[in-house]
Design a protein around this motif. Structure first.
Motif, PDB file in Angstrom:
ATOM      1  N   ARG A  46      56.286  27.558  41.861  1.00  0.00           N
ATOM      2  CA  ARG A  46      55.677  26.286  41.466  1.00  0.00           C
ATOM      3  C   ARG A  46      54.969  26.309  40.110  1.00  0.00           C
ATOM      4  O   ARG A  46      54.654  25.272  39.550  1.00  0.00           O
ATOM      5  N   GLY A  47      54.727  27.472  39.540  1.00  0.00           N
ATOM      6  CA  GLY A  47      54.148  27.544  38.196  1.00  0.00           C
ATOM      7  C   GLY A  47      52.666  27.183  38.162  1.00  0.00           C
ATOM      8  O   GLY A  47      52.088  26.780  39.171  1.00  0.00           O
ATOM      9  N   MET A  48      52.051  27.376  36.987  1.00  0.00           N
ATOM     10  CA  MET A  48      50.620  27.055  36.816  1.00  0.00           C
ATOM     11  C   MET A  48      50.437  26.231  35.549  1.00  0.00           C
ATOM     12  O   MET A  48      51.156  26.443  34.562  1.00  0.00           O
TER      13      MET A  48
ATOM     14  N   MET B  57      42.066  30.255  34.972  1.00  0.00           N
ATOM     15  CA  MET B  57      41.302  30.586  36.189  1.00  0.00           C
ATOM     16  C   MET B  57      41.858  31.828  36.881  1.00  0.00           C
ATOM     17  O   MET B  57      41.119  32.634  37.444  1.00  0.00           O
ATOM     18  N   ALA B  58      43.199  31.949  36.846  1.00  0.00           N
ATOM     19  CA  ALA B  58      43.847  33.032  37.596  1.00  0.00           C
ATOM     20  C   ALA B  58      43.338  34.410  37.156  1.00  0.00           C
ATOM     21  O   ALA B  58      43.401  35.374  37.919  1.00  0.00           O
ATOM     22  N   LEU B  59      42.807  34.502  35.913  1.00  0.00           N
ATOM     23  CA  LEU B  59      42.332  35.803  35.437  1.00  0.00           C
ATOM     24  C   LEU B  59      40.889  36.092  35.842  1.00  0.00           C
ATOM     25  O   LEU B  59      40.383  37.189  35.631  1.00  0.00           O
TER      26      LEU B  59
ATOM     27  N   HIS C 178      37.921  36.816  41.946  1.00  0.00           N
ATOM     28  CA  HIS C 178      37.643  35.964  43.112  1.00  0.00           C
ATOM     29  C   HIS C 178      38.080  34.524  42.882  1.00  0.00           C
ATOM     30  O   HIS C 178      37.520  33.611  43.474  1.00  0.00           O
ATOM     31  N   ALA C 179      39.061  34.315  42.011  1.00  0.00           N
ATOM     32  CA  ALA C 179      39.584  32.964  41.816  1.00  0.00           C
ATOM     33  C   ALA C 179      40.951  32.887  42.472  1.00  0.00           C
ATOM     34  O   ALA C 179      41.854  33.655  42.137  1.00  0.00           O
ATOM     35  N   THR C 180      41.087  32.011  43.447  1.00  0.00           N
ATOM     36  CA  THR C 180      42.343  31.910  44.193  1.00  0.00           C
ATOM     37  C   THR C 180      42.603  30.467  44.598  1.00  0.00           C
ATOM     38  O   THR C 180      41.655  29.700  44.796  1.00  0.00           O
ATOM     39  N   SER C 181      43.875  30.119  44.733  1.00  0.00           N
ATOM     40  CA  SER C 181      44.212  28.785  45.239  1.00  0.00           C
ATOM     41  C   SER C 181      44.514  28.852  46.732  1.00  0.00           C
ATOM     42  O   SER C 181      44.857  27.856  47.335  1.00  0.00           O
TER      43      SER C 181
ATOM     44  N   LEU D  18      50.476  35.830  51.336  1.00  0.00           N
ATOM     45  CA  LEU D  18      50.309  37.274  51.156  1.00  0.00           C
ATOM     46  C   LEU D  18      49.020  37.574  50.390  1.00  0.00           C
ATOM     47  O   LEU D  18      48.349  38.564  50.620  1.00  0.00           O
ATOM     48  N   GLY D  19      48.663  36.696  49.446  1.00  0.00           N
ATOM     49  CA  GLY D  19      47.414  36.893  48.707  1.00  0.00           C
ATOM     50  C   GLY D  19      46.305  36.019  49.282  1.00  0.00           C
ATOM     51  O   GLY D  19      46.576  35.019  49.927  1.00  0.00           O
ATOM     52  N   PHE D  20      45.066  36.435  49.044  1.00  0.00           N
ATOM     53  CA  PHE D  20      43.942  35.593  49.480  1.00  0.00           C
ATOM     54  C   PHE D  20      42.631  35.982  48.790  1.00  0.00           C
ATOM     55  O   PHE D  20      41.631  35.308  48.920  1.00  0.00           O
ATOM     56  N   ARG D  21      42.651  37.106  48.011  1.00  0.00           N
ATOM     57  CA  ARG D  21      41.371  37.600  47.507  1.00  0.00           C
ATOM     58  C   ARG D  21      41.041  37.103  46.116  1.00  0.00           C
ATOM     59  O   ARG D  21      39.879  37.141  45.705  1.00  0.00           O
ATOM     60  N   GLY D  22      42.071  36.714  45.342  1.00  0.00           N
ATOM     61  CA  GLY D  22      41.832  36.388  43.941  1.00  0.00           C
ATOM     62  C   GLY D  22      41.439  37.627  43.146  1.00  0.00           C
ATOM     63  O   GLY D  22      40.599  37.594  42.246  1.00  0.00           O
ATOM     64  N   GLU D  23      42.055  38.731  43.446  1.00  0.00           N
ATOM     65  CA  GLU D  23      41.702  40.019  42.824  1.00  0.00           C
ATOM     66  C   GLU D  23      42.841  40.581  41.990  1.00  0.00           C
ATOM     67  O   GLU D  23      42.615  41.380  41.091  1.00  0.00           O
ATOM     68  N   ALA D  24      44.076  40.194  42.326  1.00  0.00           N
ATOM     69  CA  ALA D  24      45.218  40.940  41.788  1.00  0.00           C
ATOM     70  C   ALA D  24      45.352  40.778  40.271  1.00  0.00           C
ATOM     71  O   ALA D  24      45.344  41.774  39.544  1.00  0.00           O
TER      72      ALA D  24
HETATM   73  N1  LIG Z   1      53.726  33.668  40.142  1.00  0.00           N
HETATM   74  C1  LIG Z   1      52.793  32.725  40.340  1.00  0.00           C
HETATM   75  N2  LIG Z   1      53.148  31.407  40.461  1.00  0.00           N
HETATM   76  C2  LIG Z   1      52.225  30.464  40.666  1.00  0.00           C
HETATM   77  N3  LIG Z   1      50.903  30.712  40.776  1.00  0.00           N
HETATM   78  C3  LIG Z   1      50.481  31.978  40.666  1.00  0.00           C
HETATM   79  C4  LIG Z   1      51.390  33.049  40.443  1.00  0.00           C
HETATM   80  N4  LIG Z   1      50.692  34.189  40.384  1.00  0.00           N
HETATM   81  C5  LIG Z   1      49.384  33.863  40.548  1.00  0.00           C
HETATM   82  N5  LIG Z   1      49.256  32.537  40.743  1.00  0.00           N
HETATM   83  C6  LIG Z   1      47.972  31.809  40.963  1.00  0.00           C
HETATM   84  O1  LIG Z   1      46.943  32.652  40.511  1.00  0.00           O
HETATM   85  C7  LIG Z   1      45.973  32.851  41.527  1.00  0.00           C
HETATM   86  C8  LIG Z   1      45.387  34.236  41.391  1.00  0.00           C
HETATM   87  O2  LIG Z   1      46.368  35.236  41.684  1.00  0.00           O
HETATM   88  P1  LIG Z   1      45.905  36.634  42.272  1.00  0.00           P
HETATM   89  O3  LIG Z   1      47.094  37.405  42.600  1.00  0.00           O
HETATM   90  O4  LIG Z   1      44.921  37.211  41.321  1.00  0.00           O
HETATM   91  O5  LIG Z   1      45.089  36.224  43.561  1.00  0.00           O
HETATM   92  P2  LIG Z   1      45.642  35.785  44.998  1.00  0.00           P
HETATM   93  O6  LIG Z   1      47.110  35.908  45.042  1.00  0.00           O
HETATM   94  O7  LIG Z   1      45.084  34.443  45.253  1.00  0.00           O
HETATM   95  O8  LIG Z   1      44.949  36.843  45.943  1.00  0.00           O
HETATM   96  P3  LIG Z   1      45.203  38.432  45.970  1.00  0.00           P
HETATM   97  O9  LIG Z   1      44.197  39.077  45.099  1.00  0.00           O
HETATM   98  O10 LIG Z   1      45.012  38.783  47.394  1.00  0.00           O
HETATM   99  O11 LIG Z   1      46.577  38.654  45.465  1.00  0.00           O
HETATM  100  C9  LIG Z   1      46.720  32.611  42.808  1.00  0.00           C
HETATM  101  O12 LIG Z   1      45.846  32.202  43.832  1.00  0.00           O
HETATM  102  C10 LIG Z   1      47.725  31.545  42.416  1.00  0.00           C
HETATM  103  O13 LIG Z   1      47.165  30.267  42.523  1.00  0.00           O
END
Ligand SMILES: Nc1ncnc2c1ncn2[C@@H]1O[C@H](COP(=O)(O)OP(=O)(O)OP(=O)(O)O)[C@@H](O)[C@H]1O
Ligand SMILES: [Mg+2]
Length: 574
Positions: free
Chosen positions: A62-64, A71-73, A76-79, A93-99
């Motif tokens: 779906r893109g950003m 925000m993604a950087l 603790h920022a997550t959608s 699979l994600g939920f922490r906003g850490e990756a």
């Molecule tokens: N490939 C992608 N396409 C669309 N949105 C993305 C993509 N990668 C990251 N995002 C957005 O960036 C946010 C932050 O990503 P990040 O991986 O840091 O955290 P997360 O996936 O929410 O949790 P986790 O740390 O458990 O992976 C996501 O919540 C998502 O909204």
């Protein structure tokens, strides 16, 4: 004093990143998770130097937009969640906003993204956790993430990275594992100028299972589907013959998340049970689907473990589904529905000396009917059992079956029979003993004597009447009547280390070990001649067993050579 200070942000980020990003494969895992969460159905990955030089991942998810990319950087920022209680219902699979912030902290990062509905996209550049630039750009719908020079700012960590080959292997493994349940996603990995992995979208998992296990195993996997106590279980089980000395081919998924889990591994092992030799692990995949509120997934920094609220229930459900699937599938008996054989014991004669031959057919109405013609008549009475061809090397029993030749290891088969009977008799407190006419005198060393003396009561519980006669001498007065042909001194010498290791021989695994030793010593040997009636009797008894496929040590009892294989040998078919 004022000794305690808050760490500068970049140091804190480095520490957090250290937990999430262990090696290039961790980055691939996080980026792949994000693309899957973004609903992509096509993901292309490219690596250089095993991911140490470059990891580039492109998805059509779906893109950003610009705001979300920035925000993604942030840490603790997550959608994916917004409040505490969301942690109970996680389906992503994600939920922490850490990756992404963690990846950014240890590399040079470039993200290009465009949501499908926007006309143009943006390219963001960052390095070592700091934003460098963000510019408007043309881009296909979806997201591309490029990670370069991992650990460029922490050379000490970079030193720990392995060779290109090892890191590439880890990345292939990571992608294969994560991708398995998402068969609708087309996935490709390129590196060092070639395609390393190409997983087309498909409606079944076989292609992906072949990547994990190899083609030969993938085509012989048994699949099973069960639901119990609200836990859905789907598993692919390789036959026990494919077991290996490492447990690295036990793939566990909980709600499509690939995890490591001691509890599930243990119940898988119990499910395979005595079909495995000791120290061996099966090859298998298990998918558990369980209400997310009955699960805590927030227990491991890299999300690779979970905690089940009701672990007993999970253990039981996994164990029973595997045990049932294996029992149904691996049986030497082409199911004829024949169940009615009466249970005649092998009545061992009264022992007078150690070498007395105890294997003799003394069944009730068949008593004394030794001779070829009668033997054959008796065998025919055993309806629907396969035809006995004979004995090979006085060790293997040969049978003609509907679809080929069946070979049975007579010792392993009888070991199984004795083992299960001993267990049943013990649990119903019905171990029958047979007395020697003249008790057997046995000498032991001082240490052995001491060990035996302490455990005489427990030995009596399982059918041995052993009495201290004075000095280092014991009298063996009676033994369980199921055991035949036993060299009693050798048997007791093998029992002593077991007595030393296990405080209580009458429960659980210790009882199993004891029964296994008893069965091994008390079963028909390899090299022992059997007539057709004895063979047929052994077959009937095997048919009654809960696990007629393996001896208590896990060795196989039977092997089949199909007519197809035989015809291939003779080139009747090609
Ligand atoms: N490939 C992608 N396409 C669309 N949105 C993305 C993509 N990668 C990251 N995002 C957005 O960036 C946010 C932050 O990503 P990040 O991986 O840091 O955290 P997360 O996936 O929410 O949790 P986790 O740390 O458990 O992976 C996501 O919540 C998502 O909204
Ligand atoms: Mg993520």
């Amino acid at each position: 004093m004022g000794d305690i200070k808050i760490l500068p942000e970049n140091v804190a980020n480095q520490i957090a990143a250290g937990e999430v990003i262990e090696r290039p494969a961790s980055i691939v895992r996080e980026l792949l998770d994000n693309s899957i969460d973004a609903g992509a159905d096509r993901i292309d990955v490219k690596i250089e130097e095993g991911g140490k030089g470059l990891i580039r991942l492109r998805d059509n998810g779906r893109g950003m937009d610009k705001e979300d990319m920035l925000m993604a950087l942030e840490r603790h920022a997550t959608s994916k969640i917004t409040k505490m209680s969301d942690l109970l219902f996680i389906k992503t699979l994600g939920f922490r906003g850490e990756a992404l912030p963690s990846v950014c902290a240890v590399s040079r990062l470039e993200i290009t993204s465009r949501p499908g509905e926007s006309i143009s996209g943006y390219r963001l550049k960052a390095a070592g956790g700091k934003l460098v630039s963000i510019d408007e750009t043309g881009a296909p719908a979806g997201t591309a993430v490029e990670v370069k020079e991992i650990y460029f700012n922490t050379p000490a960590r970079r030193k720990f990275l392995r060779t290109e080959k090892t890191e590439t292997g880890q990345i292939i493994d990571t992608i294969s594992r994560i991708a398995l349940p998402f068969t609708n996603i087309q996935l490709r990995l390129d590196g060092a100028g070639k395609t390393l992995l190409n997983l087309p979208a498909s409606d079944n998992e076989l292609g992906r299972l072949s990547v994990l296990f190899g083609h030969d195993i993938a085509v012989s996997l048994i699949d099973t589907n069960t639901e119990k106590d609200g836990i859905k279980i789907r598993a692919y089980l390789a036959p026990p013959d494919f077991s290996r000395s490492r447990g690295d081919r036990i793939y566990i998924y909980v709600n499509n998340r690939n995890i490591r889990d001691k509890l599930v591994t243990r119940s898988v092992m119990e499910g395979y049970g005595q079909r495995l030799m000791s120290g061996q692990y099966p090859q298998m995949v298990i998918f558990l689907e369980i209400d997310p509120s009955l699960l805590d997934i927030n227990v491991h920094p890299a999300k690779q473990e979970v905690r089940f609220h009701n672990s007993r229930m999970v253990y039981q459900a996994v164990f029973s589904s595997i045990e049932r699937a294996l029992t149904e599938q691996f049986s030497p008996f082409s199911d004829t529905g024949y169940k009615g054989s009466e249970d005649i014991q092998y009545n061992a004669p009264v022992y007078t000396k150690m070498a007395e031959p105890a294997w003799e057919y003394l069944g009730k109405e068949r008593k004394g009917v030794i001779g070829d013609s009668v033997e054959n008549r008796q065998v025919n009475l055993v309806k629907e059992s396969p035809r006995i061809i004979g004995q090979l090397k006085d060790t293997y029993l040969l049978f003609e079956e509907k679809d080929g030749l069946l070979l049975v290891d007579q010792h392993a088969a009888h070991e199984r029979v004795v083992y299960e009977k001993l267990k049943k008799n013990y649990s119903s407190r019905d171990i029958q003993s047979q007395a020697f006419l003249i008790p057997m005198r046995l000498e032991f060393s001082l240490k052995e004597k001491r060990i035996l003396m302490e455990r005489l009561a427990q030995m009596a519980d399982v059918g041995f009447d052993l009495e201290h006669f004075g000095g280092n001498t014991f009298l063996l007065r009676s033994v369980p009547s199921l055991l035949i042909n036993v060299e009693w001194k050798t048997f007791l010498l093998e029992l002593i280390p077991l007595l030393e290791e296990e405080k209580d021989l009458t429960t659980g695994k210790a009882l199993d070990r004891l029964m296994t030793v008893m069965a091994c010593h008390g079963a028909i040997r390899a090299g022992q001649k059997l007539n057709n009636i004895e063979i047929s009797r052994l077959w009937e008894q095997l048919e009654q067993m809960d696990l007629p496929t393996n001896c208590p040590h896990g060795r196989p009892i039977f092997r089949k050579i199909s007519y197809y294989e035989i015809e291939k040998m003779f080139k009747r078919v090609v």
